[in-house]
Write a protein that holds these residues in place. Structure first.
Motif, PDB file in Angstrom:
ATOM      1  N   THR A  45       0.726  -1.410  -0.503  1.00  0.00           N
ATOM      2  CA  THR A  45      -0.141  -0.193  -0.083  1.00  0.00           C
ATOM      3  C   THR A  45       0.509   1.252  -0.504  1.00  0.00           C
ATOM      4  O   THR A  45       0.107   2.285  -0.479  1.00  0.00           O
ATOM      5  CB  THR A  45      -0.957  -0.136   1.169  1.00  0.00           C
ATOM      6  N   VAL A  46       1.931   1.324   0.662  1.00  0.00           N
ATOM      7  CA  VAL A  46       2.776   2.477   1.019  1.00  0.00           C
ATOM      8  C   VAL A  46       3.040   2.409  -0.851  1.00  0.00           C
ATOM      9  O   VAL A  46       3.758   3.187  -1.247  1.00  0.00           O
ATOM     10  CB  VAL A  46       4.043   2.286   1.718  1.00  0.00           C
ATOM     11  N   LYS A  47       3.682   1.536  -1.444  1.00  0.00           N
ATOM     12  CA  LYS A  47       4.246   1.554  -2.676  1.00  0.00           C
ATOM     13  C   LYS A  47       3.391   1.839  -3.279  1.00  0.00           C
ATOM     14  O   LYS A  47       3.177   2.864  -4.127  1.00  0.00           O
ATOM     15  CB  LYS A  47       4.386  -0.107  -2.634  1.00  0.00           C
ATOM     16  N   GLN A  48       2.092   1.824  -3.580  1.00  0.00           N
ATOM     17  CA  GLN A  48       1.192   2.282  -4.480  1.00  0.00           C
ATOM     18  C   GLN A  48       0.683   4.233  -4.025  1.00  0.00           C
ATOM     19  O   GLN A  48       0.513   4.229  -4.888  1.00  0.00           O
ATOM     20  CB  GLN A  48      -0.353   1.442  -4.164  1.00  0.00           C
ATOM     21  N   GLN A  49       1.146   4.799  -2.857  1.00  0.00           N
ATOM     22  CA  GLN A  49       0.821   5.901  -1.780  1.00  0.00           C
ATOM     23  C   GLN A  49       1.526   6.312  -2.636  1.00  0.00           C
ATOM     24  O   GLN A  49       1.551   8.267  -2.971  1.00  0.00           O
ATOM     25  CB  GLN A  49       0.604   5.848  -1.258  1.00  0.00           C
ATOM     26  N   LYS A  50       3.413   6.150  -2.850  1.00  0.00           N
ATOM     27  CA  LYS A  50       3.956   6.905  -2.965  1.00  0.00           C
ATOM     28  C   LYS A  50       4.233   6.499  -4.298  1.00  0.00           C
ATOM     29  O   LYS A  50       4.596   8.206  -5.019  1.00  0.00           O
ATOM     30  CB  LYS A  50       6.369   6.420  -2.765  1.00  0.00           C
ATOM     31  N   GLN A  51       3.302   5.713  -5.200  1.00  0.00           N
ATOM     32  CA  GLN A  51       3.278   5.873  -6.990  1.00  0.00           C
ATOM     33  C   GLN A  51       2.349   7.043  -6.758  1.00  0.00           C
ATOM     34  O   GLN A  51       2.459   8.036  -8.348  1.00  0.00           O
ATOM     35  CB  GLN A  51       2.745   4.381  -8.199  1.00  0.00           C
ATOM     36  N   GLU A  52       1.101   7.181  -6.490  1.00  0.00           N
ATOM     37  CA  GLU A  52       0.482   8.237  -6.521  1.00  0.00           C
ATOM     38  C   GLU A  52       1.032   9.230  -6.524  1.00  0.00           C
ATOM     39  O   GLU A  52       1.055  10.638  -7.368  1.00  0.00           O
ATOM     40  CB  GLU A  52      -1.024   7.526  -5.779  1.00  0.00           C
ATOM     41  N   LEU A  53       1.786   9.831  -5.139  1.00  0.00           N
ATOM     42  CA  LEU A  53       2.458  10.624  -4.782  1.00  0.00           C
ATOM     43  C   LEU A  53       3.595  11.241  -5.740  1.00  0.00           C
ATOM     44  O   LEU A  53       3.663  12.458  -6.632  1.00  0.00           O
ATOM     45  CB  LEU A  53       2.732  10.810  -3.764  1.00  0.00           C
ATOM     46  N   LEU A  54       4.249  10.107  -6.263  1.00  0.00           N
ATOM     47  CA  LEU A  54       4.918  10.784  -7.972  1.00  0.00           C
ATOM     48  C   LEU A  54       4.218  11.022  -8.917  1.00  0.00           C
ATOM     49  O   LEU A  54       4.602  12.164  -9.471  1.00  0.00           O
ATOM     50  CB  LEU A  54       5.630   9.397  -7.952  1.00  0.00           C
ATOM     51  N   LYS A  55       3.259  10.409  -9.340  1.00  0.00           N
ATOM     52  CA  LYS A  55       2.546  11.220 -10.715  1.00  0.00           C
ATOM     53  C   LYS A  55       1.578  11.927  -9.681  1.00  0.00           C
ATOM     54  O   LYS A  55       1.839  12.841 -11.132  1.00  0.00           O
ATOM     55  CB  LYS A  55       0.904   9.834 -10.457  1.00  0.00           C
ATOM     56  N   LEU A  56       1.425  12.816  -8.575  1.00  0.00           N
ATOM     57  CA  LEU A  56       0.428  13.852  -8.554  1.00  0.00           C
ATOM     58  C   LEU A  56       2.066  15.086  -8.236  1.00  0.00           C
ATOM     59  O   LEU A  56       1.782  16.203  -9.323  1.00  0.00           O
ATOM     60  CB  LEU A  56      -0.299  13.723  -7.262  1.00  0.00           C
ATOM     61  N   ALA A 216      -4.285  19.256  -2.233  1.00  0.00           N
ATOM     62  CA  ALA A 216      -4.676  18.667  -1.749  1.00  0.00           C
ATOM     63  C   ALA A 216      -4.830  17.350  -0.844  1.00  0.00           C
ATOM     64  O   ALA A 216      -4.822  16.671  -0.245  1.00  0.00           O
ATOM     65  CB  ALA A 216      -6.405  19.267  -1.576  1.00  0.00           C
ATOM     66  N   LEU A 217      -4.887  16.554  -2.431  1.00  0.00           N
ATOM     67  CA  LEU A 217      -4.543  15.110  -2.733  1.00  0.00           C
ATOM     68  C   LEU A 217      -3.577  15.496  -2.017  1.00  0.00           C
ATOM     69  O   LEU A 217      -3.255  13.800  -1.609  1.00  0.00           O
ATOM     70  CB  LEU A 217      -5.084  14.875  -4.064  1.00  0.00           C
ATOM     71  N   LYS A 218      -2.184  15.947  -2.605  1.00  0.00           N
ATOM     72  CA  LYS A 218      -1.271  14.872  -2.091  1.00  0.00           C
ATOM     73  C   LYS A 218      -0.906  14.955  -1.071  1.00  0.00           C
ATOM     74  O   LYS A 218      -0.480  14.213  -0.066  1.00  0.00           O
ATOM     75  CB  LYS A 218      -0.004  16.237  -2.616  1.00  0.00           C
ATOM     76  N   ILE A 219      -1.061  16.190   0.304  1.00  0.00           N
ATOM     77  CA  ILE A 219      -1.192  16.063   2.084  1.00  0.00           C
ATOM     78  C   ILE A 219      -2.216  14.901   2.347  1.00  0.00           C
ATOM     79  O   ILE A 219      -1.739  14.071   3.345  1.00  0.00           O
ATOM     80  CB  ILE A 219      -2.321  17.905   2.132  1.00  0.00           C
ATOM     81  N   SER A 220      -3.279  14.581   1.809  1.00  0.00           N
ATOM     82  CA  SER A 220      -4.303  13.497   2.165  1.00  0.00           C
ATOM     83  C   SER A 220      -3.239  11.995   1.929  1.00  0.00           C
ATOM     84  O   SER A 220      -3.138  11.585   2.843  1.00  0.00           O
ATOM     85  CB  SER A 220      -5.086  13.519   1.445  1.00  0.00           C
ATOM     86  N   HIS A 221      -3.061  12.303   0.653  1.00  0.00           N
ATOM     87  CA  HIS A 221      -1.665  11.164   0.594  1.00  0.00           C
ATOM     88  C   HIS A 221      -0.506  11.199   1.521  1.00  0.00           C
ATOM     89  O   HIS A 221      -0.009   9.827   1.821  1.00  0.00           O
ATOM     90  CB  HIS A 221      -1.451  11.045  -0.779  1.00  0.00           C
ATOM     91  N   GLU A 222      -0.335  12.277   1.492  1.00  0.00           N
ATOM     92  CA  GLU A 222       1.251  12.165   2.382  1.00  0.00           C
ATOM     93  C   GLU A 222       0.924  11.654   4.176  1.00  0.00           C
ATOM     94  O   GLU A 222       1.703  11.448   5.109  1.00  0.00           O
ATOM     95  CB  GLU A 222       1.648  13.912   2.723  1.00  0.00           C
ATOM     96  N   GLN A 223      -0.092  11.771   4.504  1.00  0.00           N
ATOM     97  CA  GLN A 223      -0.791  11.780   5.695  1.00  0.00           C
ATOM     98  C   GLN A 223      -0.943  10.620   5.536  1.00  0.00           C
ATOM     99  O   GLN A 223      -0.954  10.133   6.607  1.00  0.00           O
ATOM    100  CB  GLN A 223      -1.834  12.412   5.813  1.00  0.00           C
ATOM    101  N   GLU A 224      -1.536  10.093   4.517  1.00  0.00           N
ATOM    102  CA  GLU A 224      -1.858   7.717   4.907  1.00  0.00           C
ATOM    103  C   GLU A 224      -0.700   7.601   5.030  1.00  0.00           C
ATOM    104  O   GLU A 224      -0.476   6.593   4.999  1.00  0.00           O
ATOM    105  CB  GLU A 224      -2.870   8.307   3.716  1.00  0.00           C
ATOM    106  N   LEU A 225       0.239   8.335   3.910  1.00  0.00           N
ATOM    107  CA  LEU A 225       1.408   7.763   3.672  1.00  0.00           C
ATOM    108  C   LEU A 225       2.010   7.158   4.691  1.00  0.00           C
ATOM    109  O   LEU A 225       2.609   6.997   5.581  1.00  0.00           O
ATOM    110  CB  LEU A 225       2.472   8.539   3.426  1.00  0.00           C
TER     111      LEU A 225
END
Length: 374
Positions: A45-56, A216-225
């Motif tokens: 899940t962390v890998k997926q979140q990092k990929q999503e963060l990279l995409k964002l 806002a999405l990045k902050i959300s993903h960073e918090q989730e990460l």
């Protein structure tokens, strides 16, 4: 008879202990496997979140690039706008000057026309008489010729001045028309530039809104990460507690479960066999866990009073019997040297004491080789 009862109790106790051992081992192994599975899933899940963060982040950078390009275009448009406004102001000034010149010339033309009217008014009777007399008498020929030349010259000069005035008026009128056309075109160009600027500003606001949304999405993903990484740390800590704290590495240095004198020693070959040690205590003293582990049994066992069994991982567990009371619950994780209860009455010693066992793979091992002193 009492020996038979004691033997029966020991058999019952051993069977219960074996069943508990099997359950504990399976439970511990399954806990380790479960923790490893949770860690692996969380890492995925962390890998997926990092990929999503990279995409964002890439999308945000792309938007910032577009925003920079738009701002550059806005700057260029504003410069063009300023130039166009200056040009329009110059055209309007020229137009106003042309209007002023036209008014002046129209005034001068009016004066010329008034003078011409006055001259024609005075000359017309003379001209009429000459027409009536035609050439007049031959005696007045020379005078008539002079009058004719004078009148012709006067008419000619008047006509020249009138033509000049009209030509100037036409030029000014043409110039004024040109200035009007230039002003109309300049105003149209200005409106076009303003429209371009408005469109660019609209695109800029849209990009800013998009960047805000992405942030806002990045902050959300960073918090989730961050939460996922915290979870991994906690799971690793729990896994480490189960796997890295190996009781086998502490053989010969484990603390005694309680203070007192060893009265019963490990003799598995005796009849009946003694699978642990008995410690006599001075009253109800604290009983402590010899190592980190998890309580898997906290209840009475016939012939042994209240019994606490702790699993220490890697198929090792310890048993504490004849407790007056226990302070732990089944399923509770305990620390090394944590107090788990108080010693109670030890029937064989006829004193307060503790019966203690240490087992590996469901087989009793000599506690005297594991404890620091005895």
């Amino acid at each position: 008879m009492s020996r038979m009862v004691a033997k029966t109790h020991l058999i019952i106790f051993a069977c219960a202990l074996l069943m508990l051992c099997g359950a504990v081992c399976v439970s511990a192994d399954s806990t380790v496997d479960r923790l490893k599975g949770e860690i692996q899933d969380t890492k995925q899940t962390v890998k997926q979140q990092k990929q999503e963060l990279l995409k964002l982040t890439r999308e945000e950078r792309s938007m910032f690039g577009e925003l920079a390009a738009i701002e550059d275009r806005i700057t260029d448009v504003e410069r063009e706008l300023f130039r166009q406004e200056d040009d329009l102001a110059g055209i309007m000034e020229d137009e106003q000057a042309a209007k002023a010149d036209q008014r002046v010339l129209e005034g001068e033309l009016d004066e010329i026309v008034d003078k011409l009217k006055s001259m024609l008014t005075r000359l017309w009777p003379v001209h009429s008489r000459k027409l009536e007399n035609k050439f007049g008498s031959l005696d007045d020929w020379e005078q008539a010729d002079r009058n004719f030349v004078w009148l012709a010259s006067l008419y000619k000069e008047t006509k020249v001045e009138l033509d000049k005035a009209q030509q100037k008026a036409d030029e000014i009128s043409d110039n004024l028309e040109v200035q009007r056309d230039l002003r109309v075109k300049a105003e149209a160009k200005l409106a076009e530039i303003n429209g371009t600027k408005d469109s660019l500003l609209k695109d800029k606001l849209s990009l800013l809104a998009g960047i805000k949304s992405i942030r806002a999405l990045k902050i959300s993903h960073e918090q989730e990460l961050k939460g996922l990484l915290d979870t991994i740390n906690k799971l690793n800590y729990r896994l480490k507690s189960l796997t890295s704290k190996k009781i086998a590495n502490f053989k010969g240095s484990l603390p005694r479960p309680c203070e007192g004198d060893t009265r019963v020693r490990f003799k598995p070959s005796a009849k009946p066999p003694v699978r642990g040690i008995g410690i006599q205590t001075a009253g109800n003293v604290d009983v402590k866990s010899i190592f980190w582990g998890k309580v898997v049994h906290n209840d009475t066992l016939r012939g042994f009073g209240r019994v606490v069994i702790i699993y220490h991982g890697y198929n090792y567990y310890s048993l504490y019997a004849y407790l007056a009371e226990s302070f732990v619950k089944t399923g509770q994780e305990v620390e090394k040297d944590e107090i788990i209860g108080k010693t109670g009455y030890y029937p064989n010693l006829k004193e307060t004491g503790l019966y203690f066992e240490l087992r590996f793979h469901q087989k009793p091992v000599n506690p005297q080789k594991w404890l620091a002193r005895y």
